[in-house]
Scaffold this active site. Structure first.
Site, PDB file in Angstrom:
ATOM      1  N   LYS A 239      34.409  32.915  57.869  1.00  0.00           N
ATOM      2  CA  LYS A 239      32.866  31.972  56.992  1.00  0.00           C
ATOM      3  C   LYS A 239      31.814  32.307  57.851  1.00  0.00           C
ATOM      4  CE  LYS A 239      35.022  28.321  54.508  1.00  0.00           C
ATOM      5  NZ  LYS A 239      36.186  28.376  54.316  1.00  0.00           N
TER       6      LYS A 239
ATOM      7  N   CYS B 109      36.991  12.770  48.557  1.00  0.00           N
ATOM      8  CA  CYS B 109      37.129  13.600  49.918  1.00  0.00           C
ATOM      9  C   CYS B 109      38.380  12.791  50.795  1.00  0.00           C
ATOM     10  CB  CYS B 109      36.894  15.305  49.816  1.00  0.00           C
ATOM     11  SG  CYS B 109      36.216  14.406  51.462  1.00  0.00           S
ATOM     12  N   MET B 110      37.772  12.022  51.257  1.00  0.00           N
ATOM     13  CA  MET B 110      39.151  11.597  52.206  1.00  0.00           C
ATOM     14  C   MET B 110      39.178  10.142  52.644  1.00  0.00           C
ATOM     15  SD  MET B 110      35.958  10.758  54.200  1.00  0.00           S
ATOM     16  CE  MET B 110      35.620   9.248  54.251  1.00  0.00           C
TER      17      MET B 110
ATOM     18  N   MET C 112      43.352  17.100  51.533  1.00  0.00           N
ATOM     19  CA  MET C 112      43.143  16.619  50.061  1.00  0.00           C
ATOM     20  C   MET C 112      44.414  16.051  49.724  1.00  0.00           C
ATOM     21  SD  MET C 112      40.128  16.594  49.667  1.00  0.00           S
ATOM     22  CE  MET C 112      39.669  16.167  51.893  1.00  0.00           C
TER      23      MET C 112
ATOM     24  N   GLY D 136      37.163  17.770  55.343  1.00  0.00           N
ATOM     25  CA  GLY D 136      36.156  18.790  54.519  1.00  0.00           C
ATOM     26  C   GLY D 136      34.878  19.177  54.350  1.00  0.00           C
ATOM     27  N   GLN D 137      34.362  18.144  55.703  1.00  0.00           N
ATOM     28  CA  GLN D 137      32.962  18.171  55.444  1.00  0.00           C
ATOM     29  C   GLN D 137      32.221  17.885  56.686  1.00  0.00           C
ATOM     30  OE1 GLN D 137      30.117  16.954  51.714  1.00  0.00           O
ATOM     31  NE2 GLN D 137      31.946  15.374  51.744  1.00  0.00           N
TER      32      GLN D 137
HETATM   33  S1  SF4 Z   1      33.689  24.884  61.354  1.00  0.00           S
HETATM   34 FE1  SF4 Z   1      35.650  25.463  59.721  1.00  0.00          FE
HETATM   35  S2  SF4 Z   1      33.922  27.114  58.561  1.00  0.00           S
HETATM   36 FE2  SF4 Z   1      33.172  27.337  59.900  1.00  0.00          FE
HETATM   37  S3  SF4 Z   1      33.616  28.427  61.453  1.00  0.00           S
HETATM   38 FE3  SF4 Z   1      35.118  26.570  62.132  1.00  0.00          FE
HETATM   39  S4  SF4 Z   1      37.079  26.404  60.900  1.00  0.00           S
HETATM   40 FE4  SF4 Z   1      35.639  28.590  60.199  1.00  0.00          FE
END
Ligand code: SF4
Lengths: 809, 94
Positions: free
Chosen positions: A92, A176-177, A352, A389-390
């Site tokens: 990403k 989510c958490m 999750m 996740g965020q």
């Molecule tokens: S923070 Fe998450 S999405 Fe961004 S580079 Fe690191 S592992 Fe990948």
């Protein structure tokens, strides 16, 4: 000599230079060498200006170096100086810069006009929001997320609770958490992990409970894989409901049924006691036992004795656990043997799978409990650690407390002393903070989608940095009615601040264009208690503006209308900022917002809250210098020192000398953590004759959450263009389905048509189906269940009964 | 787009030249010359087709012996991001 060849030569040279720099960076990391970033800084010809920032996407919190040229982000590099990622990024990271430059960025405030929108000025937009709030402040709600930066969340929190005396503020992090939070609170009396990512470098065994870090937190997973590739022995165990990319790298895969984790945890505890392999010294010194108080259900339950705990576990024999969970008894014994071996260092990770669970609080406490019972806690490599996740689920939601019952710094609105502390810091009149918790996420949206005449007491919601029109469960109940002209919701008003059009903006009455990531200053807090900072590097497009400015501008508009709550006890604006000469900086005017560093002002005020629960943060300037610092950060001999392992003597400055381990926020006020028993309970909805399959939803590597950013990136969109339904080959054949066939999937709440993928990336077991939620054109949350955990109020997106039928062309 | 990656190899194949050779055969991929690496191989992708990044990553991941692929550096050219996902005012997904 013509100019053109020179230019071409220059381009070629520059390109060669970039390639050499790129290769040098990779070679340095592969070879283990260190070098100082910015990579290109010593080559002025490139004209690229490099600055640090955390990645925009997940809660891992990797640091990147952002290359800016002529006002545009042109390059990204992993930050070699960052402990989190040591120069690496997941795929990403290819596109984190491109996420800014989607063609359909929102650039103007837009007001609904029938079926379309008309552009309006910011002034008018601010006035409209102020009108809605002023008309019915108690019917106003603010819905944010773990993508709010710390100052943004803090400003929203102060505006609502310190200004409007209104606690209807909640984040999507509730989805989510929230169960991780209640799990930590019920176990240690205080939220957030004791361990950190360093445990991944030290553990002998890594257990992933319903977690797929190979795709969701790839850089962390790569850190462990690297150890194995260097020849270290690390045993990886995947306990899950479906095979994923993580499974492929694991030595053991324990495939369980939904809620099987509750039985597995009890099975491990049962064997630790039966075999005498639990850590009696650790337990006697540092732990107490708890069980749910059925007569008076509450987060802290009732105290039980060790003998009672042992009795409650008696039925959880490996064979019985096998029946409940589907995991063979031999594998339960294997887990218990690992936990019973104190020479091994064991780290548990979850996200999750354990949190989106109608017994999420229970399973969180039980995994902590196994670590405590076996003494696998408090030393490097021994840690139960939840991931987020965020990017700022921890920093903004959990620490700033942007939840309907919380105040910053772990304080709660229901406690009079806590309210007084917050009123003192905010300098608002005593009694300003409302003592009644506001609506949590599911209740907030249910109320918004219920006609006022039927008790729907939320009339206006302002959404910032999230996409509830896609991510709420049971959308046909909690969101879609807003778009139904017969739903009786004409008086309801939805305001959405975002960077792109989304499933949420399609039903918005007012859309506000926001700045994102390095288009603004920011601070976030990642999964390992690390607070990170960055500066604005480029301008947002058009009239897009910071979310924090939007909040402050509305607050100021209310102030000018004489709304008392926008003043502190000295009659000054809640968000007053003064310059060095004592003059007020009009930060509510966009032209002046960056005359000062608003983030710094807000952060320094917020920092006062962080000492109440020993989550001390350093002054703003320390974060400017660092690649994040893990709290508590305390000053020692003039230096600000971070903490690796909480509650452990020698690492945590708040542990008294000689204590070894001290749970200094213990809910039993005796420095002990709680080991919980919870019974196995079936999921809220299970397959039956009418709906015979179990639906699990989740994420994919290519897209970040609802895909509103990553679906704008053509390469990611082409790599994973559409959501799909993963099916087991036997189920597919019994329905006469082959890859690519369309099916109609229905639950008791909704339906959609979707293509099937058999033996695809993930492999669900027979009787189950998996659908990712990233795709705005295939809203799987029309089908999911809005049943919540009784304590965290977090819904379960992993278990809903569905049926499928083939769609014939 | 120019990008550099680090490919982490399984312990069993670390140091062997076989996997490196397979990686080098992927179009658009360059291996770092003149240096020997044990379990991590630095590579460069130079491509005018941005889709090749994902494609190359997938191909790398599918090579037996490749344990993980991480990104280190990426430089964007002037590539348009022209995906429009949800036109304002238009109902989608219902
Ligand atoms: S923070 Fe998450 S999405 Fe961004 S580079 Fe690191 S592992 Fe990948």
């Amino acid at each position: 000599m013509s100019r053109k060849p020179d230019t071409q030569d220059g381009v070629v040279q520059r390109r060669e230079f970039i390639k050499a720099s790129a290769m040098a960076a990779a070679a340095a990391i592969a070879g283990g060498a260190s070098f100082a970033l910015p990579i290109l800084a010593d080559e002025p010809a490139t004209g690229v200006d490099w600055q640090k920032a955390p990645c925009r996407f997940c809660g891992t919190g990797c640091h990147v170096q952002v290359g800016v040229q002529q006002g545009k982000v042109v390059a990204i590099a992993g930050d070699r100086n960052a402990d989190v990622n040591k120069g690496l990024l997941c795929v990403k990271g290819y596109h984190v810069g491109a996420a800014l430059y989607g063609k359909d960025r929102l650039t103007k405030p837009l007001l609904r006009d029938g079926d379309s929108y008309r552009e309006i000025s910011w002034q008018e937009a601010i006035r409209i929001i102020a009108d809605r709030i002023q008309a019915a402040p108690e019917r106003f709600a603010f819905y944010g997320s773990g993508q709010w930066t710390i100052p943004e969340g803090y400003a929203a929190q102060k505006f609502m609770k310190g200004g409007l005396s209104n606690n209807h503020i909640d984040p999507n992090a509730r989805l989510c958490m929230a169960s991780a939070v209640t799990g930590f609170l019920a176990t240690y009396g205080v939220d957030e992990p004791a361990g950190c990512y360093d445990d991944l470098d030290a553990c002998d065994v890594l257990i992933m409970w319903g977690n797929n870090p190979a795709e969701m937190h790839p850089v962390l997973f790569s850190r462990v894989i690297d150890r194995r590739s260097r020849g270290e022995k690390v045993t990886l165990i995947d306990i899950g409901t479906r095979r994923t990319r993580t499974t492929e790298a694991c030595q053991h895969y324990l495939e369980m049924k939904g809620h099987g984790d509750l039985a597995i945890a009890n099975g491990i505890a049962h064997l630790l006691i039966k075999n005498g392999t639990y850590d009696q010294k650790f337990v006697d010194s540092f732990c107490s036992f708890k069980a749910p108080d059925d007569a008076n259900p509450n987060l802290h339950g009732k105290v039980i004795s060790f003998a009672e705990y042992k009795t409650l576990l008696e039925t959880y024999t490996p064979e019985h656990v096998e029946q409940l969970s589907g995991v063979p008894a031999s594998q339960i014994r294997m887990l218990a043997d690992l936990f019973g071996n104190r020479k091994l260092r064991i780290t548990s990770l979850w996200c999750m799978g354990m949190n989106q669970h109608t017994r999420g609080t229970a399973i969180n406490t039980m995994v902590h409990g196994i670590h405590l019972l076996s003494g696998h806690f408090g030393t490097p490599g021994n840690a139960p650690t939840s991931l987020t996740g965020q990017p700022s689920a921890c920093g903004t939601v959990r620490e700033v407390g942007t939840l309907s019952h919380a105040l910053p710094g772990g304080l709660v609105v229901t406690d009079a002393e806590n309210r007084t502390k917050a009123e003192e810091i905010w300098q608002v009149p005593p009694g300003r903070i409302n003592s009644v918790p506001g609506h949590h996420t599911v209740k907030m949206w249910e109320s918004f989608c219920t006609p006022t005449s039927e008790g729907g007491d939320i009339g206006t919601i302002w959404v910032q940095v999230t996409n509830p029109g896609q991510t709420l469960p049971n959308l046909n109940k909690l969101f879609n009615p807003k778009g139904d002209s017969k739903a009786g919701l004409e008086d309801k008003f939805l305001i959405v601040s975002d960077v792109y059009p989304t499933a949420t903006t399609r039903l918005a009455d007012l859309i506000l264009p926001s700045a994102m990531w390095v288009e603004k200053n920011g601070m976030v807090g990642n999964s390992e208690r690390r607070t990170q900072q960055w500066f604005k590097m480029v301008n947002p497009p058009g009239e897009a503006r910071d979310d924090c400015w939007q909040t402050i501008a509305v607050a100021h508009e209310l102030l000018t209308r004489g709304v008392e709550g926008m003043k502190d006890r000295n009659g000054q604006f809640l968000f007053e900022v003064k310059d060095a000469d004592g003059g007020v900086v009009p930060i509510w005017e966009w032209e002046h917002y960056y005359d000062t560093n608003v983030d710094k002002h807000l952060f320094e005020e917020y920092r006062k809250f962080t000492r109440f629960k020993h989550k001390d943060l350093a002054p703003y300037g320390e974060y400017v210098k660092a690649r994040g610092l893990r709290w508590p950060v305390v000053e020692h001999n003039g230096e600000w020192k971070e903490t690796q392992f909480r509650f452990s003597e020698g690492s945590d400055p708040y542990v008294a000398a000689g204590k070894e381990i001290q749970f200094y926020h213990s809910s039993t006020h005796d420095d002990r953590a709680q080991i919980w028993f919870h019974p196995w309970i079936a999921p809220a909805e299970v397959p039956d004759a009418e709906f015979p399959l179990m639906l699990c939803t989740g994420r994919v590597l290519e897209h970040w959450h609802s895909g509103s950013m990553t679906r704008r990136i053509p390469e990611l969109s082409r790599a994973m263009p559409r959501a799909y339904a993963e099916l087991h080959p036997d189920d597919a054949s019994s329905y006469g389905l082959k890859n690519g066939d369309r099916i109609r999937m229905e639950s008791r709440r909704g339906s959609l048509e979707i293509s099937v993928w058999i033996d695809g990336r993930g492999k669900p077991p027979k009787g189950t189906v998996f659908v990712p939620f990233f795709d705005e054109t295939l809203l799987i949350n029309d089908l999911t269940l809005d049943a919540v955990d009784p304590f965290s109020k977090q819904p379960d997106y992993k278990k809903a009964a569905v049926r499928i039928s083939k769609v014939h062309a | 787009m120019i990008a550099s990656l680090v490919v982490t190899l399984d312990c069993a194949v670390a140091g062997s030249s076989g996997v490196a050779k397979q990686i080098a055969q992927i179009p658009g991929v360059q291996l770092c010359e003149g240096e020997s690496f044990s379990h991590r191989i630095p590579i460069l992708i130079d491509s005018t087709d941005p889709d090749s990044l994902e494609e190359t990553t997938r191909r790398l991941q599918s090579i037996v012996g490749v344990a993980f692929v991480d990104v280190v550096f990426v430089h964007f050219e002037d590539e348009p991001c022209d995906n429009v996902v949800a036109p304002i005012g238009k109902t989608t997904g219902q």
